[in-house]
Scaffold this motif. Structure first.
Motif, mmCIF file in Angstrom:
data_model
loop_
_atom_site.group_PDB
_atom_site.id
_atom_site.type_symbol
_atom_site.label_atom_id
_atom_site.label_comp_id
_atom_site.label_asym_id
_atom_site.label_seq_id
_atom_site.Cartn_x
_atom_site.Cartn_y
_atom_site.Cartn_z
ATOM 1 N N VAL A 67 0.820 -1.216 0.000
ATOM 2 C CA VAL A 67 0.000 0.000 0.000
ATOM 3 C C VAL A 67 0.854 1.266 0.000
ATOM 4 O O VAL A 67 0.316 2.368 -0.156
ATOM 5 N N GLU A 68 2.157 1.120 0.158
ATOM 6 C CA GLU A 68 3.023 2.299 0.107
ATOM 7 C C GLU A 68 2.918 3.019 -1.228
ATOM 8 O O GLU A 68 3.168 4.219 -1.320
ATOM 9 N N GLN A 69 2.538 2.288 -2.281
ATOM 10 C CA GLN A 69 2.419 2.899 -3.603
ATOM 11 C C GLN A 69 1.165 3.769 -3.738
ATOM 12 O O GLN A 69 1.030 4.519 -4.698
ATOM 13 N N ILE A 70 0.242 3.663 -2.784
ATOM 14 C CA ILE A 70 -0.965 4.482 -2.811
ATOM 15 C C ILE A 70 -0.655 5.813 -2.137
ATOM 16 O O ILE A 70 -0.513 5.887 -0.910
ATOM 17 N N GLY A 71 -0.545 6.869 -2.934
ATOM 18 C CA GLY A 71 -0.196 8.173 -2.392
ATOM 19 C C GLY A 71 -1.336 8.811 -1.638
ATOM 20 O O GLY A 71 -1.169 9.340 -0.542
ATOM 21 N N SER A 72 -2.545 8.766 -2.222
ATOM 22 C CA SER A 72 -3.707 9.383 -1.578
ATOM 23 C C SER A 72 -4.985 8.762 -2.114
ATOM 24 O O SER A 72 -5.007 8.191 -3.211
ATOM 25 N N ILE A 73 -6.034 8.874 -1.312
ATOM 26 C CA ILE A 73 -7.376 8.446 -1.721
ATOM 27 C C ILE A 73 -8.329 9.549 -1.311
ATOM 28 O O ILE A 73 -8.243 10.078 -0.202
ATOM 29 N N LYS A 74 -9.256 9.898 -2.192
ATOM 30 C CA LYS A 74 -10.241 10.911 -1.838
ATOM 31 C C LYS A 74 -11.594 10.570 -2.446
ATOM 32 O O LYS A 74 -11.689 9.885 -3.470
ATOM 33 N N ALA A 75 -12.644 11.061 -1.794
ATOM 34 C CA ALA A 75 -14.001 10.874 -2.296
ATOM 35 C C ALA A 75 -14.309 11.954 -3.318
ATOM 36 O O ALA A 75 -14.110 13.145 -3.063
ATOM 37 N N LEU A 76 -14.785 11.552 -4.492
ATOM 38 C CA LEU A 76 -15.208 12.504 -5.519
ATOM 39 C C LEU A 76 -16.666 12.906 -5.318
ATOM 40 O O LEU A 76 -17.070 14.011 -5.678
ATOM 41 N N ASP A 77 -17.449 11.992 -4.783
ATOM 42 C CA ASP A 77 -18.844 12.270 -4.413
ATOM 43 C C ASP A 77 -19.264 11.168 -3.450
ATOM 44 O O ASP A 77 -18.410 10.518 -2.840
ATOM 45 N N ASP A 78 -20.552 10.915 -3.322
ATOM 46 C CA ASP A 78 -20.997 9.936 -2.331
ATOM 47 C C ASP A 78 -20.839 8.491 -2.785
ATOM 48 O O ASP A 78 -21.144 7.571 -2.014
ATOM 49 N N ARG A 79 -20.338 8.271 -4.004
ATOM 50 C CA ARG A 79 -20.112 6.901 -4.463
ATOM 51 C C ARG A 79 -18.754 6.682 -5.112
ATOM 52 O O ARG A 79 -18.288 5.534 -5.168
ATOM 53 N N ARG A 80 -18.108 7.726 -5.581
ATOM 54 C CA ARG A 80 -16.861 7.533 -6.326
ATOM 55 C C ARG A 80 -15.647 7.891 -5.465
ATOM 56 O O ARG A 80 -15.638 8.894 -4.758
ATOM 57 N N ILE A 81 -14.626 7.012 -5.564
ATOM 58 C CA ILE A 81 -13.386 7.192 -4.815
ATOM 59 C C ILE A 81 -12.223 7.221 -5.795
ATOM 60 O O ILE A 81 -12.133 6.369 -6.690
ATOM 61 N N GLU A 82 -11.337 8.178 -5.619
ATOM 62 C CA GLU A 82 -10.175 8.324 -6.498
ATOM 63 C C GLU A 82 -8.915 7.884 -5.770
ATOM 64 O O GLU A 82 -8.610 8.372 -4.682
#
Length: 545
Positions: free
Chosen positions: A172-187
């Motif tokens: 998981v070190e390769q995952i820099g960031s995760i954010k919610a784009l709306d109430d269903r989509r995650i980037e």
């Protein structure tokens, strides 16, 4: 609707999503893949059925499942340190529980292709450094809470905290960031491109838990079963989740899981009807079970292996000549014939199995050569020495391999003392903690996941303590290399490094052999990740009594 890196809206169905993923693995960019699909249309996805469809997730015809019934299954290892925290899973029974109580964003089909699970769709940027996952609507946890992007963000990012003790921290070190784009989509934004992220997110450690969870004793997830009881090292009881999002699943009312480390005791429990499914059978006991009418044996070649671990940061493994000598002392044909009774195939001291598209068949096979081993032992200064090797029934066939290795070593002038330790607690008390011992590694869905977990310098499961900066660089670069030939060459180079330099000796790949009551239905499905249907049997089997 999904969005590409440049903000253009494109409508992509689940079937198209899988086609795009396959094309990217073959070296195309996402844009090229979408263009190809627009030109030629959608071809049959073969095994690419999707959870929630009426025929289930396996494309082959299945007998009609029956609803109801309770079974008991026994795995080959258990420990008082067991946890329902998926981040800490390390044995087969841990992985089964993870897939029983939880779900991932994706899941594997029989070809180990990632399919939508909690994520209804997944799409990436052209080079795979940005991914968007769209959550399935109206999914709830066992306690009634609705699934949200915050649950996903918490579930994945908690692995990056060293205090969690996650077994997949290096992944998981390769995952820099995760954010919610709306109430269903995650980037997901990666530190470097990786076209295999959907496969990574399907492994049992990365299943989704409620946001903020620190107490895992109740196993609250979105999975097909709820946890009714959990006693570490004793048993767990799973009961049907009546509000499961996957229509028509699960089939069983309840599953009890126990650990029985002694193989003879496991076999007797199966034959007496005390349990209905067991794993980790030797060839001898598999043949015994076959003789009866009421039980079946299933053998799956998935790349599982038992390896000799020689810690290169301790004596005598810190002497390269000693490590090389031990690898020449494996009589691989004898191990396959005598120890495995044919349930396996010859390996070559590197972990990628011949079934993998990245298997390097140009690596010369290391042969049994006690004379060469004797010369190397002399150079290492250990000729005539007495060395202990830890074996245990917990590491499949390690006792048999140890005995054969002991005989071969005697011919080369090395005295091996076999230190037999119990299976109970082996993985927490002995594995990787002795200069010489054995491990047993279950298959991983991709070559990169396998190498990342067991051979990267910082991997918590780097069994022999081997560190190679060039290897680490290749491992990261291979995740985003678009040229298939170049990517295969990277994997060939990494296999060669492991073969030549690491402190791991792999004489054979083992078939995953399990026995089960003939009344259990659904066992014709095969997810080649390990025993118990790649640990995913809970929601896919039924009881025909």
């Amino acid at each position: 609707m999904t969005h590409n890196k440049h903000g253009d809206d494109e409508f992509v169905s689940p079937e198209q999503s899988l086609q795009v993923y396959r094309a990217m693995q073959a070296g195309l960019s996402r844009r090229q893949a979408l263009k190809m699909l627009g030109t030629v249309g959608i071809v049959a996805a073969g095994s690419g059925m999707w959870p929630g469809l009426s025929r289930g997730w396996a494309a082959q015809a299945q007998p009609e499942p029956k609803r109801g019934g309770r079974i008991r299954m026994a795995a080959h290892s258990s420990s008082s340190s067991e946890s329902l925290d998926p981040a800490k899973g390390s044995t087969a029974i841990d992985y089964v529980r993870a897939y029983t109580f939880y779900n991932g964003l994706t899941r594997f089909n029989e070809q180990l292709e990632p399919q939508p699970a909690l994520a209804e769709t997944f799409e990436s940027s052209d080079n795979g450094d940005r991914w968007v996952f769209t959550l399935r609507p109206e999914v709830t946890f066992h306690d009634g809470k609705s699934l949200t992007p915050q649950d996903v963000i918490y579930s994945i990012m908690r692995h990056k905290d060293p205090g969690v003790g996650s077994k997949v921290l290096s992944m998981v070190e390769q995952i820099g960031s995760i954010k919610a784009l709306d109430d269903r989509r995650i980037e997901f934004n990666l530190t470097s491109p990786n076209i295999e992220l959907p496969s990574i997110l399907a492994i049992s450690h990365l299943v989704i838990v409620p946001d903020g969870t620190t107490d895992f004793s109740k196993g609250i997830g979105t999975g097909p079963f709820k946890c009714q009881e959990f006693s570490p090292g004793v048993r767990s009881v799973a009961v049907r989740n009546e509000n499961y999002w996957r229509e028509g699943y699960p089939h069983l009312d309840a599953i009890e899981m126990v650990g029985i480390s002694d193989e003879s005791a496991r076999v007797n429990a199966l034959l007496s009807g005390d349990v209905q499914m067991i794993n980790n059978l030797t060839g001898r006991n598999a043949d015994r079970i076959k003789q009866g009418d009421g039980h079946r044996v299933k053998a799956t070649n998935s790349g599982n292996y038992t390896d000799l671990i020689m810690r290169v940061d301790q004596q005598p493994g810190s002497r390269p000549e000693f490590v090389e000598a031990m690898k020449y002392l494996f009589d691989r044909e004898q191990i396959k014939r005598v120890a495995l009774r044919g349930y396996g195939e010859i390996a070559n001291d590197q972990p990628i199995a011949p079934s993998s598209p990245y298997y390097f068949d140009g690596l010369p096979q290391r042969e049994y050569d006690p004379e060469r081993a004797a010369s190397l032992l002399k150079k290492a200064g250990v000729a005539g020495a007495r060395v202990p090797v830890v074996v245990s029934p917990a590491a499949n066939y390690s006792e048999e391999m140890g005995q054969l290795l002991q005989q071969s070593a005697a011919q080369a002038g090395l005295n091996i003392n076999l230190n037999r330790v119990p299976g109970d607690g082996y993985w927490s008390n002995h594995w990787m903690k002795h200069p010489l011992g054995f491990g047993n590694i279950n298959a991983r869905p991709t070559a990169n996941i396998l190498l990342s977990q067991f051979f990267a310098s910082k991997a918590p499961w780097n069994e022999s303590g081997w560190k190679n900066e060039q290897f680490d660089q290749l491992l990261v670069a291979s995740r985003s290399e678009p040229d298939v030939a170049k990517r295969k060459q990277m994997y060939a180079d990494m296999q060669t490094m492991i073969h030549d330099e690491s402190g791991i000796g792999i004489p054979v790949f083992l078939s995953d052999v399990e026995g089960y009551d003939a009344r259990i239905g659904g066992m014709d499905q095969t997810i080649p990740l390990g025993s118990f249907m790649g640990y995913m049997c809970a929601e896919n089997i039924w009881w025909n009594a």
